[in-house]
Design an enzyme around this catalytic site. Structure first.
Site, PDB file in Angstrom:
ATOM      1  N   GLY A   1      -0.371  -9.761  12.383  1.00  0.00           N
ATOM      2  CA  GLY A   1      -0.894  -8.422  12.688  1.00  0.00           C
ATOM      3  C   GLY A   1      -1.810  -7.871  11.617  1.00  0.00           C
TER       4      GLY A   1
ATOM      5  N   HIS B   1       0.838  -1.212   0.000  1.00  0.00           N
ATOM      6  CA  HIS B   1       0.000   0.000   0.000  1.00  0.00           C
ATOM      7  C   HIS B   1       0.864   1.250   0.000  1.00  0.00           C
ATOM      8  CE1 HIS B   1      -3.422  -2.635   1.841  1.00  0.00           C
ATOM      9  NE2 HIS B   1      -3.183  -2.907   0.565  1.00  0.00           N
TER      10      HIS B   1
ATOM     11  N   LYS C   1      -3.608 -10.727  17.336  1.00  0.00           N
ATOM     12  CA  LYS C   1      -4.296 -10.546  18.628  1.00  0.00           C
ATOM     13  C   LYS C   1      -5.683 -11.195  18.558  1.00  0.00           C
ATOM     14  CE  LYS C   1      -5.138  -6.169  19.708  1.00  0.00           C
ATOM     15  NZ  LYS C   1      -6.549  -5.784  19.871  1.00  0.00           N
ATOM     16  N   ASP C   2      -6.358 -11.027  17.392  1.00  0.00           N
ATOM     17  CA  ASP C   2      -7.721 -11.574  17.257  1.00  0.00           C
ATOM     18  C   ASP C   2      -7.760 -12.669  16.198  1.00  0.00           C
ATOM     19  OD1 ASP C   2      -8.538  -8.165  17.523  1.00  0.00           O
ATOM     20  OD2 ASP C   2      -8.914  -9.663  19.082  1.00  0.00           O
TER      21      ASP C   2
END
Ligand code: APR
Length: 315
Positions: free
Chosen positions: A249, A137, A275-276
């Site tokens: 991440g 990006h 984390k999720d």
């Protein structure tokens, strides 16, 4: 500190931390796909988690927070982007233990490529060889004028970004001043014609605000822009050569980067360190927790030492 879950139909006997450690130690072509979660320990917010950019903007009343990175919106009103751009500027020369791990893979000759969605350019601070990093990006490393495409090093506009000011292209400013002087020097009859040429740069009718004033934009990929050529030039071969895929991440919400997981060969182990959980994609192993802590734990188990001042406190 972490939870291990496996969701992928067990095509592979690859579902424990030991399998993961063995794979990282022995793989020769590791493809690492990273997102905003690897920079949050430096205070750079991610996008979609509870303290993320988009969550903050929604709380400020912006219905569609992705507007901030929409090219057409930027052209009409660049001030929204420049009201938050300072949040992405990383502390000078910083990087995280996770970036240090990717550098370690490169030093060991087992990093095929790091496809990063991040624009903070921390990979360069960590010393990861540039040919091993694809900034899918774009990044803040350079900035270009939205009107004349004049390109400058990104740090040239960091001061304005930190002050949430609009950085303007020096050439377009000069051109505009020259036009104004020329018009003022003409008598009334000729002013009509030259007004048209003035409106070419200053008009708000045919040209957007940003184009009229030559606003500088960091060379990051806005929604509505294609990814940099280097992404398309490398991804086809890299997914063929990859022998271990680590997604770290990231929520894997934005194509075409999110489609990489479907492009690697089915027999290649796919691992999420996040984390999720990411529920729309199957991983052989999802290691859930803070990536810096997890990677230090894995390196400790492999007898590897990441070169980063924070590692000891994470052990
Ligand atoms: N350790 C591990 N995971 C973390 C940490 C951390 N310290 N902090 C956040 N995460 C996880 C979050 O749980 C989340 O799943 O990182 C993920 C970040 O997801 P997003 O905020 O969606 O960011 P990203 O995946 O990079 O977004 C991709 O969206 O709008 C676009 O261009 C933008 O490049 C960005 C793209």
């Amino acid at each position: 500190m972490h939870r291990v879950i496996t969701t992928r139909t067990k095509k592979l006997d690859f579902h424990t931390i030991d399998h993961l450690i063995e794979a990282i130690k022995t793989s020769k072509n590791i493809l690492v796909l990273t997102g905003a979660g690897i920079s949050t320990s430096l205070g750079i917010p991610d996008f979609r988690s509870s303290e993320g950019f988009y969550t903050k903007l929604q709380e400020q009343g912006l219905d569609d927070p992705q507007t901030v990175f929409d090219l057409e919106y930027f052209k009409q009103d660049p001030s929204l982007f420049y009201s938050i751009a300072h949040l992405v500027l990383p502390p000078e020369g910083s990087f995280t233990p996770l970036h240090g791990f990717i550098k370690l893979l490169a030093d060991k000759g087992s990093l095929l490529r790091n496809y990063t969605q991040n624009i903070d350019n921390l990979e360069a601070n960590a010393g990861i060889p540039s040919e091993k990093v694809i900034q899918c990006h774009g990044s803040f490393a350079t900035a270009s004028c939205i009107t004349c495409k004049y390109k400058i090093p990104g740090e040239t506009i960091f001061e304005e970004i930190r002050n949430s000011e609009l950085p303007l292209c020096p050439f377009c400013i000069k051109r505009r001043q020259k036009l104004i002087k020329e018009i003022e020097a003409l008598d009334d009859s000729e002013q009509g014609i030259s007004r048209h040429s003035f409106s070419f740069l200053g008009s708000t009718v045919k040209r957007s605000y940003a184009e009229s004033y030559g606003v500088m934009k960091p060379d990051i990929t806005f929604f509505g822009e294609d990814l940099p050529r280097v992404f398309h030039d490398n991804i086809i071969q890299d997914v063929k050569n990859c022998d271990l895929l680590l997604c770290i991440g990231t929520s894997l919400k934005v194509a075409p980067v999110s489609e990489i997981v479907n492009k690697v060969k089915p027999e290649i182990p796919q691992v999420l360190i996040n984390k999720d959980p990411v529920t729309h994609t199957e991983f052989d192993i999802s290691l859930l927790g803070y990536c810096d802590e997890l990677i230090v734990y894995l390196c400790e188990a492999m007898g590897w030492k990441i070169d980063h001042p924070k590692v000891d406190e994470l052990l």
